[in-house]
Design a protein around this motif. Structure first.
Motif, mmCIF file in Angstrom:
data_model
loop_
_atom_site.group_PDB
_atom_site.id
_atom_site.type_symbol
_atom_site.label_atom_id
_atom_site.label_comp_id
_atom_site.label_asym_id
_atom_site.label_seq_id
_atom_site.Cartn_x
_atom_site.Cartn_y
_atom_site.Cartn_z
ATOM 1 N N VAL A 1 0.860 -1.192 0.000
ATOM 2 C CA VAL A 1 0.000 0.000 0.000
ATOM 3 C C VAL A 1 0.890 1.233 0.000
ATOM 4 O O VAL A 1 1.637 1.464 0.959
ATOM 5 C CB VAL A 1 -0.934 0.043 1.239
ATOM 6 C CG1 VAL A 1 -1.843 1.271 1.171
ATOM 7 C CG2 VAL A 1 -1.777 -1.232 1.346
ATOM 8 N N THR A 2 0.837 2.025 -1.083
ATOM 9 C CA THR A 2 1.578 3.301 -1.078
ATOM 10 C C THR A 2 0.675 4.338 -0.401
ATOM 11 O O THR A 2 -0.508 4.096 -0.203
ATOM 12 C CB THR A 2 1.940 3.762 -2.504
ATOM 13 O OG1 THR A 2 0.748 4.138 -3.182
ATOM 14 C CG2 THR A 2 2.650 2.666 -3.291
ATOM 15 N N THR A 3 1.206 5.497 -0.051
ATOM 16 C CA THR A 3 0.487 6.518 0.742
ATOM 17 C C THR A 3 -0.198 5.862 1.952
ATOM 18 O O THR A 3 -1.350 6.139 2.257
ATOM 19 C CB THR A 3 -0.548 7.329 -0.099
ATOM 20 O OG1 THR A 3 -1.611 6.507 -0.531
ATOM 21 C CG2 THR A 3 0.084 8.004 -1.292
ATOM 22 N N ALA A 4 0.568 4.991 2.645
ATOM 23 C CA ALA A 4 -0.016 4.207 3.746
ATOM 24 C C ALA A 4 -0.328 5.037 4.988
ATOM 25 O O ALA A 4 -0.924 4.534 5.940
ATOM 26 C CB ALA A 4 0.911 3.047 4.122
ATOM 27 N N GLY B 1 6.192 8.726 2.595
ATOM 28 C CA GLY B 1 7.151 9.643 1.976
ATOM 29 C C GLY B 1 8.257 10.110 2.913
ATOM 30 O O GLY B 1 9.260 10.652 2.450
ATOM 31 N N SER B 2 8.082 9.914 4.228
ATOM 32 C CA SER B 2 9.116 10.403 5.153
ATOM 33 C C SER B 2 9.137 9.544 6.415
ATOM 34 O O SER B 2 8.127 8.908 6.767
ATOM 35 C CB SER B 2 8.840 11.859 5.534
ATOM 36 O OG SER B 2 7.591 11.940 6.187
ATOM 37 N N GLU B 3 10.287 9.601 7.088
ATOM 38 C CA GLU B 3 10.482 8.826 8.329
ATOM 39 C C GLU B 3 9.403 9.176 9.357
ATOM 40 O O GLU B 3 8.935 8.320 10.112
ATOM 41 C CB GLU B 3 11.892 9.123 8.878
ATOM 42 C CG GLU B 3 12.326 8.274 10.036
ATOM 43 C CD GLU B 3 12.384 6.778 9.718
ATOM 44 O OE1 GLU B 3 12.934 6.393 8.675
ATOM 45 O OE2 GLU B 3 11.850 5.999 10.546
ATOM 46 N N ALA B 4 8.989 10.464 9.363
ATOM 47 C CA ALA B 4 8.016 10.922 10.359
ATOM 48 C C ALA B 4 6.693 10.157 10.268
ATOM 49 O O ALA B 4 5.934 10.113 11.239
ATOM 50 C CB ALA B 4 7.764 12.416 10.168
ATOM 51 N N ALA C 1 8.281 1.003 4.145
ATOM 52 C CA ALA C 1 9.365 1.545 3.316
ATOM 53 C C ALA C 1 9.206 3.055 3.218
ATOM 54 O O ALA C 1 8.086 3.568 3.230
ATOM 55 C CB ALA C 1 9.298 0.934 1.917
ATOM 56 N N ILE C 2 10.354 3.743 3.137
ATOM 57 C CA ILE C 2 10.315 5.194 2.935
ATOM 58 C C ILE C 2 10.650 5.444 1.465
ATOM 59 O O ILE C 2 11.805 5.329 1.051
ATOM 60 C CB ILE C 2 11.345 5.930 3.829
ATOM 61 C CG1 ILE C 2 11.317 5.428 5.275
ATOM 62 C CG2 ILE C 2 11.130 7.451 3.763
ATOM 63 C CD1 ILE C 2 10.059 5.709 6.047
ATOM 64 N N GLY C 3 9.633 5.754 0.681
ATOM 65 C CA GLY C 3 9.840 6.000 -0.748
ATOM 66 C C GLY C 3 9.850 4.706 -1.552
ATOM 67 O O GLY C 3 9.972 3.597 -1.007
ATOM 68 N N LEU C 4 9.754 4.849 -2.875
ATOM 69 C CA LEU C 4 9.573 3.683 -3.743
ATOM 70 C C LEU C 4 10.829 2.826 -3.893
ATOM 71 O O LEU C 4 10.730 1.590 -3.978
ATOM 72 C CB LEU C 4 9.068 4.156 -5.114
ATOM 73 C CG LEU C 4 8.115 3.192 -5.814
ATOM 74 C CD1 LEU C 4 6.940 2.789 -4.954
ATOM 75 C CD2 LEU C 4 7.647 3.784 -7.123
ATOM 76 N N ASP C 5 12.012 3.459 -3.895
ATOM 77 C CA ASP C 5 13.244 2.662 -4.026
ATOM 78 C C ASP C 5 13.353 1.679 -2.868
ATOM 79 O O ASP C 5 13.631 0.492 -3.047
ATOM 80 C CB ASP C 5 14.488 3.573 -4.026
ATOM 81 C CG ASP C 5 14.574 4.381 -5.312
ATOM 82 O OD1 ASP C 5 14.015 3.923 -6.324
ATOM 83 O OD2 ASP C 5 15.170 5.477 -5.280
ATOM 84 N N ASP C 6 13.094 2.211 -1.669
ATOM 85 C CA ASP C 6 13.132 1.381 -0.464
ATOM 86 C C ASP C 6 12.063 0.284 -0.557
ATOM 87 O O ASP C 6 12.299 -0.881 -0.191
ATOM 88 C CB ASP C 6 12.887 2.315 0.744
ATOM 89 C CG ASP C 6 13.173 1.654 2.072
ATOM 90 O OD1 ASP C 6 13.860 0.616 2.074
ATOM 91 O OD2 ASP C 6 12.691 2.169 3.102
ATOM 92 N N ALA C 7 10.876 0.645 -1.088
ATOM 93 C CA ALA C 7 9.775 -0.326 -1.193
ATOM 94 C C ALA C 7 10.162 -1.481 -2.126
ATOM 95 O O ALA C 7 9.881 -2.649 -1.837
ATOM 96 C CB ALA C 7 8.513 0.362 -1.712
#
Ligand SMILES: NC(=O)c1ccc[n+]([C@@H]2O[C@H](COP(=O)([O-])OP(=O)(O)OC[C@H]3O[C@@H](n4cnc5c(N)ncnc54)[C@H](OP(=O)(O)O)[C@@H]3O)[C@@H](O)[C@H]2O)c1
Length: 339
Positions: A161-164, A188-191, A205-211
């Motif tokens: 799920v993106t924008t989780a 999109g961010s660690e926060a 995951a933080i961002g798509l590369d990490d995902a």
């Protein structure tokens, strides 16, 4: 709703005024203006609704910026809300004064009181609060459409799920978890990591590369069963390209926070994948469809499928402040405006 007495043509008349948030120009939150407007009596097929809560949707931000609508100076923002019927038109038979109602996908929601076609309303059950309704209507319906109706999530499946930590994304992650899937969330961010975990994601995951790396590791290179994507743009292409979606898997591109979703037909065919970009209005073309869908959403909510719903609240008058939080990506979860 404010009642004012004006002297018109030598006669005292009561004028009904309501607070609205209208858009003048396209751009940042500063194009939004709070103003008082006259409220007409409902037409034959219309209902007057005193709104108790108004849902914020990313759609509102896209519309404000001019990505999805023409410039219409003075357009009242917003598409969803919940409240109480305060007057009905002569031809309305489905609703009566005092009924609790909600609606989605009807322009003009950022208003203390508004008129709306009766066909666009659904009855709001007594046990569903107004703020929960405003939070759940568009976003809960979209999550249900994605994770139940279009792709029937099953126990044991792996779901990305993106924008989780966003509105639709958080409810989709919760619903997929409730249905027994293993959810990988993308933010999109660690926060926002902790929020995605709160929404049921076992890994974040933080961002798509990490995902892409995380999916490869957790699925031993096989890819996930389904992706629910709120970012759009080239997300589907990137995931297909590196095999983050399993052979024969599905991508449901529900959102366009980063741009319109696209998927290369050759890459889709090579992976034997199914890619769907659903639009809610296509699934609520009749009052019966809308009311049946919302009944399913509320049944799932009662059963715990969406978890606890406690949206961030902003006064309607401060809609521009909410839009500024969204713009800076510091807002998360679900937000409602309260008149
Ligand atoms: N298909 C339909 O009928 C339907 C129905 C409802 C909503 N939608 C769409 O679904 C999407 C999500 O809606 P929502 O109401 O849930 O919004 P939301 O709560 O504001 O969530 C959107 C998320 O997108 C991320 N984001 C924001 N700007 C971005 C950018 N420039 N690039 C990449 N990501 C960005 C943010 O997460 P991070 O900061 O964590 O990245 C934010 O949490 C929107 O595009 C909306 O239009 C479609």
């Amino acid at each position: 709703m404010t009642l004012l007495t004006h002297r018109i043509g030598g006669v005292d008349r009561v004028v009904v005024m309501t607070l609205v948030i209208a858009q003048y120009g396209q751009g940042g939150p500063d194009v939004l203006r709070a103003e008082n407007r006259d409220l007409a009596a409902p037409g034959a097929t219309q209902v007057e609704v005193e709104q108790k809560a108004i849902g914020f949707n990313y759609f509102d931000a896209l519309q404000r910026r001019g990505f999805i609508s023409q410039d219409e100076p003075g357009r009242v923002m917003g598409i969803e809300g919940a409240g109480v019927v305060t007057a009905i038109g002569a031809g309305v038979t489905d609703f009566a004064v005092g009924d609790r109602v909600g609606y989605l996908r009807s322009q003009g929601a950022y208003a203390a009181t508004r008129l709306i076609e009766a066909d666009l309303l659904f009855p709001l059950p007594q046990d569903i609060g107004f703020e929960a309704a405003a939070a759940l209507t568009v976003k809960g319906f979209t999550a249900w459409l994605c994770a139940v109706r279009l792709f029937d999530v099953q126990p044991g499946q792996t779901v990305l799920v993106t924008t989780a930590a966003g509105g639709v994304g958080s409810l989709t992650a919760r619903l997929a978890t409730y249905r027994g899937a293993r959810v990988i969330g993308v933010v999109g961010s660690e926060a926002k990591r902790a929020l995605a975990h709160d929404n049921g994601a076992v890994e974040v995951a933080i961002g798509l590369d990490d995902a892409i790396d995380l999916v490869a590791r957790l699925t031993e290179g096989n890819g996930v069963d389904v992706v629910f994507d709120g970012i759009g743009a080239d997300t589907a292409d990137r995931l297909l390209d590196v095999g983050s979606v399993r052979s024969g898997g599905t991508i449901i591109s529900f959102g366009a926070s980063g741009g319109w979703p696209k998927a290369d037909p050759d890459a889709v065919a090579r992976r034997g994948a199914t890619v769907v970009a659903p639009q809610v209005p296509n699934y609520i073309k009749t009052a019966a469809e809308l009311r049946a869908g919302m009944a399913e959403v509320f049944a799932l909510y009662r059963d715990g499928g969406f978890g606890e719903i406690s949206p961030a609240r902003y006064p309607l008058r401060d809609a521009a402040a909410l839009h500024a939080h969204v713009e800076s990506r510091t807002a998360s979860g679900i937000s409602v405006l309260v008149p």
